[in-house]
Design a protein around this motif. Structure first.
Motif, PDB file in Angstrom:
ATOM      1  N   GLU A  42       6.982   3.333   0.904  1.00  0.00           N
ATOM      2  CA  GLU A  42       7.960   4.119   1.661  1.00  0.00           C
ATOM      3  C   GLU A  42       7.766   4.009   3.177  1.00  0.00           C
ATOM      4  OE1 GLU A  42      10.447   5.541   0.021  1.00  0.00           O
ATOM      5  OE2 GLU A  42       9.528   4.793  -1.819  1.00  0.00           O
ATOM      6  N   ASN A  43       6.916   3.109   3.639  1.00  0.00           N
ATOM      7  CA  ASN A  43       6.642   2.969   5.067  1.00  0.00           C
ATOM      8  C   ASN A  43       7.890   2.454   5.786  1.00  0.00           C
ATOM      9  OD1 ASN A  43       5.816   1.729   7.614  1.00  0.00           O
ATOM     10  ND2 ASN A  43       3.738   2.206   6.934  1.00  0.00           N
ATOM     11  N   GLU A  69       0.830  -1.206   0.000  1.00  0.00           N
ATOM     12  CA  GLU A  69       0.000   0.000   0.000  1.00  0.00           C
ATOM     13  C   GLU A  69       0.870   1.264   0.000  1.00  0.00           C
ATOM     14  OE1 GLU A  69      -3.359   0.037  -0.190  1.00  0.00           O
ATOM     15  OE2 GLU A  69      -3.252  -2.143  -0.373  1.00  0.00           O
ATOM     16  N   ASP A  70       1.939   1.243   0.801  1.00  0.00           N
ATOM     17  CA  ASP A  70       2.813   2.407   0.958  1.00  0.00           C
ATOM     18  C   ASP A  70       4.261   1.935   0.926  1.00  0.00           C
ATOM     19  OD1 ASP A  70       4.097   4.772   1.618  1.00  0.00           O
ATOM     20  OD2 ASP A  70       3.459   4.737   3.722  1.00  0.00           O
TER      21      ASP A  70
END
Length: 198
Positions: free
Chosen positions: A78-79, A75-76
């Protein structure tokens, strides 16, 4: 006759009971003599089984945690928390994730860092990407000289093309000759030797 049979039967019964008690005494002596070893062996078996169960539970927990982190990264991408979790639990998986992102973003700085990865496959693929991106025949030759290089033959073809562009025909022939006869790139190498390199 009946009395004789009864006496024989009683005698046999006494013999069997005597043998039973004799075996019981031998077993008791054995247990007393090796009691500590038997208890120690039983404790060792219990400890090994308990440790194995604890390891399996811990491993299952780690797998769930990594899967959760991967779902977050999907989903992200860069988390940082999810990346930290993966790096902590599975460094090889972290390197594979970093490699796939570096390929997508064409991030050669990250790719160079992955050439020393503990995952042999990631290190190999990153080494090829760096050599290929640099368009450096020497780097491609170094990569191709590795024993288990995945893209060995492709690196040799690319190296030969670079040497061809520099008019170093002999070096190009040497690289193309190293491609194995079973390789899918053998026909391309033959075509380059006959048509492209003279």
């Amino acid at each position: 006759m009946s009395l004789k049979n009864d006496i024989n039967m009683v005698r046999e019964e006494l013999n069997s009971e005597e043998k039973f008690f004799e075996k019981a005494v031998i077993t008791e002596k054995f247990v007393k003599k090796y009691k500590k070893f038997l208890i120690g062996g039983l404790v060792a078996i219990v400890v090994v089984v308990a440790a194995n169960i604890a390891y399996d539970i811990n491993r299952e927990s780690e797998i769930k945690e990594v899967n959760k982190a991967l779902a977050i990264l999907n989903e992200d991408a860069e988390n940082s928390e999810a990346l930290r979790t993966i790096k902590q639990i599975s460094p090889d998986l972290y390197d594979a994730w970093t490699y796939s992102n570096a390929v997508v973003k064409k991030d050669m700085l990250s790719m160079k860092g992955l050439t020393d990865s503990s995952s042999m496959m990631v290190a190999d693929l990153a080494s090829y990407e760096v050599a290929q991106d640099a368009k450096d025949a020497k780097l491609l030759d170094e990569y191709a000289s590795k024993k288990d290089a995945v893209y060995r033959d492709l690196a040799l073809v690319q190296s030969a093309i670079i040497y061809m562009s520099k008019s170093e025909i002999q070096k190009a022939h040497e690289r193309l000759a190293q491609i194995s006869s079973e390789s899918a790139l053998r026909n391309i190498a033959n075509a380059l030797m006959h048509y492209g390199v003279k």
